[in-house]
Design a protein around this motif. Structure first.
Motif, PDB file in Angstrom:
ATOM      1  N   LEU A  22      44.641  27.255  34.994  1.00 40.46           N
ATOM      2  CA  LEU A  22      44.926  27.983  36.035  1.00 40.46           C
ATOM      3  C   LEU A  22      45.710  29.033  35.775  1.00 40.46           C
ATOM      4  N   LEU A  23      46.858  28.983  34.652  1.00 43.83           N
ATOM      5  CA  LEU A  23      47.608  30.080  34.274  1.00 43.83           C
ATOM      6  C   LEU A  23      46.719  31.348  33.776  1.00 43.83           C
ATOM      7  N   SER A  24      45.925  30.879  32.790  1.00 41.98           N
ATOM      8  CA  SER A  24      45.007  31.516  32.207  1.00 41.98           C
ATOM      9  C   SER A  24      43.859  32.183  33.391  1.00 41.98           C
ATOM     10  N   LEU A  25      43.359  31.599  34.285  1.00 40.44           N
ATOM     11  CA  LEU A  25      42.654  32.130  34.972  1.00 40.44           C
ATOM     12  C   LEU A  25      43.353  33.188  36.101  1.00 40.44           C
ATOM     13  N   SER A  26      44.717  32.943  36.152  1.00 41.94           N
ATOM     14  CA  SER A  26      45.512  33.783  37.236  1.00 41.94           C
ATOM     15  C   SER A  26      45.726  35.254  36.366  1.00 41.94           C
ATOM     16  N   VAL A  27      45.516  35.073  35.036  1.00 43.13           N
ATOM     17  CA  VAL A  27      45.744  36.462  34.235  1.00 43.13           C
ATOM     18  C   VAL A  27      44.551  37.291  33.812  1.00 43.13           C
ATOM     19  N   ILE A  28      43.587  36.287  33.478  1.00 49.00           N
ATOM     20  CA  ILE A  28      42.199  36.719  33.247  1.00 49.00           C
ATOM     21  C   ILE A  28      41.256  37.172  34.639  1.00 49.00           C
ATOM     22  N   TYR A  29      41.246  36.479  35.433  1.00 47.11           N
ATOM     23  CA  TYR A  29      40.528  36.993  36.358  1.00 47.11           C
ATOM     24  C   TYR A  29      40.719  38.350  36.987  1.00 47.11           C
ATOM     25  N   PRO A  30      41.895  38.986  37.469  1.00 46.46           N
ATOM     26  CA  PRO A  30      42.357  40.200  37.845  1.00 46.46           C
ATOM     27  C   PRO A  30      41.601  41.040  36.881  1.00 46.46           C
ATOM     28  N   LEU A  31      41.822  41.045  35.596  1.00 45.87           N
ATOM     29  CA  LEU A  31      41.122  41.967  34.580  1.00 45.87           C
ATOM     30  C   LEU A  31      39.488  41.802  34.829  1.00 45.87           C
ATOM     31  N   TYR A  32      39.015  40.811  34.822  1.00 53.18           N
ATOM     32  CA  TYR A  32      37.705  40.711  34.947  1.00 53.18           C
ATOM     33  C   TYR A  32      37.276  41.331  36.243  1.00 53.18           C
ATOM     34  N   TYR A  33      38.064  41.056  37.367  1.00 49.29           N
ATOM     35  CA  TYR A  33      37.729  41.716  38.729  1.00 49.29           C
ATOM     36  C   TYR A  33      37.696  43.286  38.354  1.00 49.29           C
ATOM     37  N   VAL A  34      38.477  43.891  37.953  1.00 45.24           N
ATOM     38  CA  VAL A  34      38.676  45.209  37.926  1.00 45.24           C
ATOM     39  C   VAL A  34      37.327  45.772  36.730  1.00 45.24           C
ATOM     40  N   ALA A  35      37.253  45.058  35.939  1.00 43.29           N
ATOM     41  CA  ALA A  35      36.007  45.279  34.988  1.00 43.29           C
ATOM     42  C   ALA A  35      34.656  45.181  36.086  1.00 43.29           C
ATOM     43  N   VAL A  36      34.397  44.332  36.713  1.00 37.96           N
ATOM     44  CA  VAL A  36      33.228  44.184  37.536  1.00 37.96           C
ATOM     45  C   VAL A  36      33.237  45.136  38.804  1.00 37.96           C
ATOM     46  N   SER A  37      34.351  45.444  39.486  1.00 36.79           N
ATOM     47  CA  SER A  37      34.348  46.582  40.291  1.00 36.79           C
ATOM     48  C   SER A  37      33.887  47.893  39.832  1.00 36.79           C
TER      49      SER A  37
END
Length: 294
Positions: A22-37
Motif C-alpha cells: 500500500l505504501l509503495s502504491l501510494s508513492v508509485i501511482y501518482p508518478l504513473y498517473y502523471v506519466a499516463v496523463s
C-alpha cells in the motif's frame, strides 16, 4: 505449538507485505498517473483516467521538445548540477575525512561551528547582501557557491570515515611512507564508495530541484534553470510564445497549456528517476551508517 508459531509468523509477514504494498502504491501511482496523463487529452485527465492513456496524443511532448526554453533550462540545470555537485563532493569529503582524524588539532571547535550553522543562520536578506557584495548576483555562481557544502552531509561523511576506516589502517600506511593526501586518495576514497554515492545523490537531487535561489539571484531569462520554467507553466500558467504561436483561440491555448503540464513534469523528473537505480546499491549501504553490525 511450532505450527501455531509458524502460522503466526506467516500472518505477520503477509501483513507487512500488505502494508508495504500500500505504501509503495501510494508513492508509485501518482508518478504513473502523471506519466499516463501526459499522453492523454486534457479533458480525459481526472476520474475517468486510471491506468491507460485515453485519446492518446504526443502533441504535448512535441511542443515541449520543439521549444528552445526547455532545452535552455535543461542545459542550465545540468550545468548547475554538475558544477555544484562536483564542488559539494570535494568540500564534503575532504572536510568529513579531516574531521574524522583523531590527530586533527581543534576538530571539536570546527565541528561546533559546522553544527551551529544547522540551527542558526543569518536569514535571507543578509545572505542576499553577501552574495551581492561578492558580485555573484545574476551569475551561475549564485547557484553554486552559497550551497557549496551541507553541514548534515559533512557530519554523516565524518561518521562514515570514523566507523569504516580503522586507525590501524592509517598507521600501517604511514609506516610504509604513505602521505596523508595519498592515503585519502588511494585508500580512503576507494573504501568509501557508499558514502560518496549517497552524498552525490543528495547533492545532485538538491541542485536539480533547486529553484528558490534562481528566483532570488537570477534576473536574466537565459540563466534560469529548468525548474523555474516548470514553475512558470504549472503555477503561473506562463508559456513561451513559441508553444502557441500558431494557436489563436483562447480555449485552444488553455488546452495546450494543460496538455503540456504533465509532460513537463515527466521531462523534469526523468533524469533523477533514471539515475537512482544505478546508485541504489551504494545508497542502501550509505544510509545504514551507524546501524548495528555483526
Amino acid at each position: 505449538m511450532n505450527y501455531s508459531n509458524s502460522r503466526s509468523d506467516r500472518l505477520f509477514d503477509w501483513i507487512n507485505y500488505a502494508v508495504l504494498a500500500l505504501l509503495s502504491l501510494s508513492v508509485i501511482y501518482p508518478l504513473y498517473y502523471v506519466a499516463v496523463s501526459s499522453f492523454s487529452e486534457p479533458n480525459m485527465a481526472g476520474g475517468s483516467l486510471l491506468f491507460l492513456p485515453k485519446e492518446f496524443t504526443l502533441e504535448g511532448y512535441n511542443r515541449i521538445f520543439s521549444d528552445a526554453s526547455i532545452w535552455m533550462g535543461y542545459r542550465n540545470t545540468l550545468l548547475y548540477t554538475v558544477l555544484g555537485t562536483s564542488l559539494n563532493i570535494v568540500l564534503t569529503l575532504t572536510a568529513g575525512y579531516a574531521l574524522s582524524r583523531r590527530d586533527m588539532y581543534g576538530k571539536n571547535v570546527f565541528m561546533f561551528l559546522i553544527v551551529f550553522t544547522m540551527f542558526f543562520g543569518g536569514g535571507l536578506i543578509p545572505t542576499y547582501l553577501l552574495v551581492k557584495d561578492l558580485s555573484m548576483v545574476n551569475t551561475i555562481w549564485a547557484m553554486i557557491i552559497p550551497n557549496a557544502a551541507s553541514a548534515f552531509n559533512i557530519i554523516i561523511t565524518r561518521t562514515f570515515f570514523q566507523t569504516t576506516l580503522p586507525g590501524e589502517l592509517l598507521e600501517s600506511a604511514q609506516i610504509d611512507g604513505c602521505s596523508d593526501i595519498r592515503f585519502f586518495l588511494r585508500i580512503a576514497l576507494p573504501l568509501s564508495l557508499p558514502i560518496v554515492a549517497v552524498v552525490t545523490l543528495f547533492y545532485a537531487v538538491n541542485h536539480w530541484n533547486s529553484y528558490f535561489n534562481a528566483l532570488i539571484y537570477l534576473k536574466d531569462y537565459e540563466l534560469q534553470p529548468l525548474q523555474i520554467i516548470l514553475r512558470n507553466i504549472l503555477i503561473s500558467n506562463e508559456i513561451s510564445e513559441m508553444f502557441v504561436e500558431e494557436v489563436h483561440d483562447l480555449a485552444e491555448q488553455q488546452r495546450v497549456l494543460e496538455l503540456m503540464k504533465f509532460g513537463v513534469i515527466v521531462v523534469a523528473s526523468l533524469p533523477v528517476l533514471v539515475l537512482y537505480p544505478f546508485l541504489q546499491k551504494y545508497f542502501v549501504k550509505g544510509v545504514m551508517i551507524g546501524s548495528l553490525k555483526e
